[in-house]
Each structure stands twice: as structure tokens, then as C-alpha cells.
Design a protein around this motif. Structure first.
Motif, PDB file in Angstrom:
ATOM      1  N   LEU A 212       0.833  -1.198   0.000  1.00 40.44           N
ATOM      2  CA  LEU A 212       0.000   0.000   0.000  1.00 40.44           C
ATOM      3  C   LEU A 212       0.869   1.250   0.000  1.00 40.44           C
ATOM      4  CD1 LEU A 212      -2.665   1.571   0.331  1.00 40.44           C
ATOM      5  CD2 LEU A 212      -2.534   1.119   2.790  1.00 40.44           C
ATOM      6  N   LEU A 213       0.762   2.015  -1.071  1.00 38.26           N
ATOM      7  CA  LEU A 213       1.455   3.300  -1.169  1.00 38.26           C
ATOM      8  C   LEU A 213       0.423   4.384  -1.428  1.00 38.26           C
ATOM      9  CD1 LEU A 213       4.607   2.625  -3.408  1.00 38.26           C
ATOM     10  CD2 LEU A 213       4.555   3.034  -0.944  1.00 38.26           C
ATOM     11  N   GLN A 214       0.568   5.515  -0.747  1.00 41.02           N
ATOM     12  CA  GLN A 214      -0.310   6.641  -1.019  1.00 41.02           C
ATOM     13  C   GLN A 214       0.342   7.909  -0.485  1.00 41.02           C
ATOM     14  OE1 GLN A 214      -4.040   6.006   1.020  1.00 41.02           O
ATOM     15  NE2 GLN A 214      -3.221   6.651   2.982  1.00 41.02           N
ATOM     16  N   GLY A 215      -0.258   9.061  -0.823  1.00 44.12           N
ATOM     17  CA  GLY A 215       0.205  10.311  -0.238  1.00 44.12           C
ATOM     18  C   GLY A 215       0.978  11.220  -1.164  1.00 44.12           C
ATOM     19  N   LYS A 216       1.151  10.825  -2.436  1.00 45.85           N
ATOM     20  CA  LYS A 216       1.825  11.687  -3.400  1.00 45.85           C
ATOM     21  C   LYS A 216       0.966  11.794  -4.657  1.00 45.85           C
ATOM     22  CE  LYS A 216       6.588  10.323  -2.223  1.00 45.85           C
ATOM     23  NZ  LYS A 216       7.854   9.761  -2.796  1.00 45.85           N
ATOM     24  N   MET A 217       1.268  12.806  -5.461  1.00 45.49           N
ATOM     25  CA  MET A 217       0.646  12.856  -6.778  1.00 45.49           C
ATOM     26  C   MET A 217       1.102  11.647  -7.587  1.00 45.49           C
ATOM     27  SD  MET A 217       1.077  16.876  -7.799  1.00 45.49           S
ATOM     28  CE  MET A 217       0.700  16.498  -9.524  1.00 45.49           C
ATOM     29  N   SER A 218       0.257  11.234  -8.519  1.00 42.43           N
ATOM     30  CA  SER A 218       0.558  10.036  -9.295  1.00 42.43           C
ATOM     31  C   SER A 218       1.910  10.101  -9.989  1.00 42.43           C
ATOM     32  CB  SER A 218      -0.538   9.799 -10.339  1.00 42.43           C
ATOM     33  OG  SER A 218      -1.769   9.551  -9.708  1.00 42.43           O
ATOM     34  N   ILE A 219       2.289  11.296 -10.485  1.00 41.64           N
ATOM     35  CA  ILE A 219       3.560  11.425 -11.192  1.00 41.64           C
ATOM     36  C   ILE A 219       4.737  11.677 -10.257  1.00 41.64           C
ATOM     37  CG2 ILE A 219       2.567  12.122 -13.395  1.00 41.64           C
ATOM     38  CD1 ILE A 219       3.119  15.024 -12.637  1.00 41.64           C
ATOM     39  N   GLU A 220       4.464  11.823  -8.958  1.00 43.69           N
ATOM     40  CA  GLU A 220       5.556  12.008  -8.001  1.00 43.69           C
ATOM     41  C   GLU A 220       6.113  10.680  -7.505  1.00 43.69           C
ATOM     42  OE1 GLU A 220       4.772  16.290  -5.833  1.00 43.69           O
ATOM     43  OE2 GLU A 220       3.644  14.561  -5.094  1.00 43.69           O
TER      44      GLU A 220
ATOM     45  N   VAL B 246     -11.738   6.844  -8.236  1.00 48.47           N
ATOM     46  CA  VAL B 246     -10.571   7.695  -8.470  1.00 48.47           C
ATOM     47  C   VAL B 246     -10.254   8.418  -7.168  1.00 48.47           C
ATOM     48  CG1 VAL B 246      -9.622   9.602  -9.784  1.00 48.47           C
ATOM     49  CG2 VAL B 246     -11.155   7.977 -10.909  1.00 48.47           C
ATOM     50  N   ILE B 247      -9.189   7.974  -6.508  1.00 48.16           N
ATOM     51  CA  ILE B 247      -8.788   8.553  -5.224  1.00 48.16           C
ATOM     52  C   ILE B 247      -7.396   9.167  -5.381  1.00 48.16           C
ATOM     53  CG2 ILE B 247      -8.348   8.100  -2.782  1.00 48.16           C
ATOM     54  CD1 ILE B 247     -10.194   5.690  -2.975  1.00 48.16           C
ATOM     55  N   PRO B 248      -7.294  10.495  -5.357  1.00 44.54           N
ATOM     56  CA  PRO B 248      -5.983  11.140  -5.513  1.00 44.54           C
ATOM     57  C   PRO B 248      -4.979  10.630  -4.477  1.00 44.54           C
ATOM     58  CG  PRO B 248      -7.744  12.761  -5.657  1.00 44.54           C
ATOM     59  CD  PRO B 248      -8.385  11.482  -5.199  1.00 44.54           C
ATOM     60  N   GLY B 249      -3.751  10.453  -4.927  1.00 48.33           N
ATOM     61  CA  GLY B 249      -2.691  10.033  -4.016  1.00 48.33           C
ATOM     62  C   GLY B 249      -2.478   8.537  -3.941  1.00 48.33           C
ATOM     63  N   GLN B 250      -3.209   7.770  -4.751  1.00 48.95           N
ATOM     64  CA  GLN B 250      -3.080   6.318  -4.690  1.00 48.95           C
ATOM     65  C   GLN B 250      -2.736   5.721  -6.051  1.00 48.95           C
ATOM     66  OE1 GLN B 250      -6.266   4.273  -2.719  1.00 48.95           O
ATOM     67  NE2 GLN B 250      -5.907   5.289  -0.782  1.00 48.95           N
TER      68      GLN B 250
ATOM     69  N   ALA C 245      -3.802   1.949  -6.501  1.00 46.43           N
ATOM     70  CA  ALA C 245      -5.064   1.809  -7.228  1.00 46.43           C
ATOM     71  C   ALA C 245      -4.869   1.117  -8.574  1.00 46.43           C
ATOM     72  CB  ALA C 245      -5.704   3.179  -7.424  1.00 46.43           C
ATOM     73  N   SER C 246      -3.854   1.528  -9.300  1.00 50.73           N
ATOM     74  CA  SER C 246      -3.649   0.955 -10.638  1.00 50.73           C
ATOM     75  C   SER C 246      -3.265  -0.511 -10.570  1.00 50.73           C
ATOM     76  CB  SER C 246      -2.587   1.751 -11.408  1.00 50.73           C
ATOM     77  OG  SER C 246      -1.360   1.776 -10.707  1.00 50.73           O
ATOM     78  N   SER C 247      -2.471  -0.886  -9.569  1.00 51.86           N
ATOM     79  CA  SER C 247      -2.065  -2.290  -9.450  1.00 51.86           C
ATOM     80  C   SER C 247      -3.232  -3.163  -8.979  1.00 51.86           C
ATOM     81  CB  SER C 247      -0.864  -2.432  -8.501  1.00 51.86           C
ATOM     82  OG  SER C 247      -1.157  -1.912  -7.215  1.00 51.86           O
ATOM     83  N   LYS C 248      -4.054  -2.652  -8.078  1.00 54.34           N
ATOM     84  CA  LYS C 248      -5.221  -3.419  -7.636  1.00 54.34           C
ATOM     85  C   LYS C 248      -6.227  -3.595  -8.775  1.00 54.34           C
ATOM     86  CE  LYS C 248      -5.685  -4.687  -3.828  1.00 54.34           C
ATOM     87  NZ  LYS C 248      -5.216  -5.945  -3.190  1.00 54.34           N
TER      88      LYS C 248
END
Length: 330
Positions: A135-143, A210-214, A218-221
Motif C-alpha cells: 500500500l502506497l499513497q500520499g503523493k501525486m501520481s507522477i511524483e 478515483v482517489i488522488p494520491g493512490q 489503485a492501478s495495481s489493484k
């Protein structure tokens, strides 16, 4: 979460009678259940559920020996206190290692069939729960870095696929398939599989919301859910359709993994939000593996959804193949 659309009017945050693992209708008696990530968090709760439901054996797969030792001690203590005879086996495995995954499942099958005579029907595991996740979250998708994306896909897609491939190894030769070139796989010399098998993938609402920061998570799940959708369509070509696949959101639970990303202060700052209890996926997974939920194979479901209301929607699921799936809305 208020922004999550629900298919049932009743939404649960903890276990309730219809998914109580002690319910005889949900019995897992005689079953062998393999759970990845079962040494803690949601995976461990699901292991508890199947033990309560009377599974013959629970097989826990994890990457840390210390966690495995603690989980087997806890499960054995709980079973002893309740007078249950469920065996608990453990295997140390990094699910990203495909060869190691194959070896673990070969070892499981050898142990299950120890002492059997030649010609007797081989024993195999009945249920696979893919609960391990990154589980990774907390950054913009391109960050997020390329390495972070690879890490998420290595575990959430490749790792889980390694487990599914090893679990279905005996059935793979018998799965009919015709490629786009029109060439059909020859299954004429392979016996039709009779053993019923169930795969329960612990998915996420991030796979369709669509949840920002994931971005990586999200894409892998979503990618793994899509693979399982395709696989369900493929295994349904086996005569008798003995294999069913479910992917479900276990609820929003304050697991140790979530705690690393959100401390208690941040948790308490979310006013009005109700975190779900471990008893929710513990019971829901057992219900999902029961015959009552067979009509939901290949569908996305949430542990929060009321199962009696889901059963009431059975005809709608049957009439509309896209109902309850991640698909294009028209």
C-alpha cells in the motif's frame, strides 16, 4: 466512506448474524484454506474466520518468520480455547518469487497427500485468499518513482498471480482456450477437473474509485482485478465450472499498514468517519466462499454490503452480466 456507492441499502461496519462464521450454513468443515498475508491484519482476521467455521487446516503464507510464528501461536491458542481441531501450517514465502511459490504449493500438495495409496484421488487445497499487498499513497501520481510503481505491481499483480497460478496448477492443462489465431488448445487427453476451488482476492475500492494520491496502489489493484475477470471467463469453459473467483473490498480498517501512513492523530481528525471492524472481513470472506455466494463469482463486492440484500439481487446479477462489474457505463 460517504463517497463510495453501495449496492445495498444496509451498510455494515462489523460482523452480523448472516456472516457469522459459526453459522452452520457457512461451514468450512474439511476445507483447506491458503491465505497469503495471513500473519496479520485483514489476512489474519480471515484466517480466524475460517478456523471458526471449522476448516480442517489453515495455511498461512508470509514473508517474515517472526510474524508466522506469532500468528500460528495465536490461532492455535484460540482454537484450543474453543475446542476446535483446525490445523495451522505456515510457509515462509516472498510471493514475488514465482519459482518459490511453485515449490511451496508442491510442498503443500505433498504434505496433503502423505500416505495416500496409488490410484486414490489426490487431495488439494480448496480456497486461496490473496491478501498480501503493498500500500502506497500520499503523493501525486507522477511524483511516485518508477521503482515505487514496479514495487506495487510486483506484489499486487505479479506476486498474487504467482499464487493463483500455483494454486490452479493441476487445472491449467484442462482449461480450454482458443487464441485470436483460431488455434485451440488440445485438452482431449486431460481429465476434466472435478474439485471445486475458490479464489478470494482481497481487493480495494481504489480499483474503481478515483482517489488522488493512490496511483501505484489503485492501478495495481485494478490490474489484478482485471486479470481475475479474464481468468473467470476462461475457467468457466471447463465442464461443470468448478472454479470461482471473487474480488472484494474488505472494508476500511485501521490495519498496521494503514497506521504507518496515518497516525492516531490523523485518524481522529477525520470527523464522522467510521472505521470498519476486523469482524467484517472475517465473516464476509467465509460467507463469500460458501455455496450461498456462488452467484457472485466474477463480480466485485464489498464486505460492507448486506448479504441478504445481495441474495435478493440474484436475478439481477443473472440477467445483466455487467451488473456488479468494473465496466464502461453507457
Amino acid at each position: 466512506m460517504s463517497f463510495i456507492p453501495h449496492l445495498t441499502k444496509s451498510v455494515h461496519h462489523a460482523g452480523y448474524p448472516a456472516i457469522d462464521p459459526t453459522n452452520p450454513k457457512l461451514s468450512a468443515s474439511g476445507k483447506t484454506v491458503i491465505i497469503s498475508g495471513g500473519a496479520g491484519g485483514i489476512g489474519y482476521a480471515i484466517a480466524q474466520g475460517f478456523a471458526i467455521a471449522g476448516a480442517a487446516r489453515i495455511i498461512i503464507i508470509a514473508r517474515r518468520q517472526e510474524a508466522l510464528d506469532e500468528s500460528v501461536a495465536s490461532l492455535n491458542a484460540e482454537s484450543a480455547a474453543a475446542g476446535r481441531a483446525t490445523e495451522v501450517w505456515t510457509y515462509l514465502l516472498d510471493i514475488r518469487d514465482s519459482a518459490a511459490a511453485e515449490d511451496v504449493f508442491k510442498s503443500i500438495r505433498a504434505r496433503l497427500n502423505q500416505g495416500k495409496l496409488d490410484g486414490e484421488e489426490p487431495i488439494d487445497a480448496d480456497v486461496l485468499v490473496t491478501s498480501a499487498a503493498e500500500l502506497l499513497q500520499g503523493k501525486m501520481s507522477i511524483e511516485f518513482s518508477a521503482e515505487q510503481y514496479r514495487g506495487s505491481f510486483d506484489t499486487n499483480v505479479i506476486g498474487n498471480l504467482n499464487l493463483v497460478r500455483a494454486f490452479l496448477a493441476p487445472e491449467i492443462p484442462a482449461i480450454p482456450f482458443t487464441g485470436l489465431d483460431g488455434i485451440a488448445k488440445d485438452t482431449s487427453s486431460v481429465p476434466v477437473p472435478k474439485r471445486k476451488k475458490t479464489i478470494l482476492d482481497v481487493s480495494s475500492s481504489s480499483s474503481y474509485l478515483v482517489i488522488p494520491g493512490q496511483g501505484p496502489y489503485a492501478s495495481s489493484k485494478l490490474a489484478f482485478t482485471r486479470i481475475m475477470q479474464a481468468l473467470q471467463a476462461e475457467v468457466d469453459l471447463i465442464e461443470g465450472q468448478p472454479i470461482r473467483i471473487h474480488y472484494f473490498n474488505p472494508g476500511t480498517i485501521y490495519t498496521p499498514g494503514v497506521a504507518k501512513l496515518m497516525d492516531e492523530e490523523a485518524k481522529n481528525a477525520i470527523k464522522g468517519f467510521i472505521f470498519d471492524d476486523y469482524s467484517l472481513p472475517r465473516g464476509f470472506a467465509v460467507w463469500l466462499a460458501s455455496p450461498e455466494a456462488e452467484f457472485l463469482k466474477g463480480k466485485y463486492v464489498m464486505s460492507n454490503w448486506d448479504v441478504d440484500e445481495l441474495v435478493a439481487l440474484k436475478e439481477q446479477y443473472a440477467a445483466d452480466p455487467t451488473f456488479g462489474t468494473i465496466t464502461l457505463k453507457q
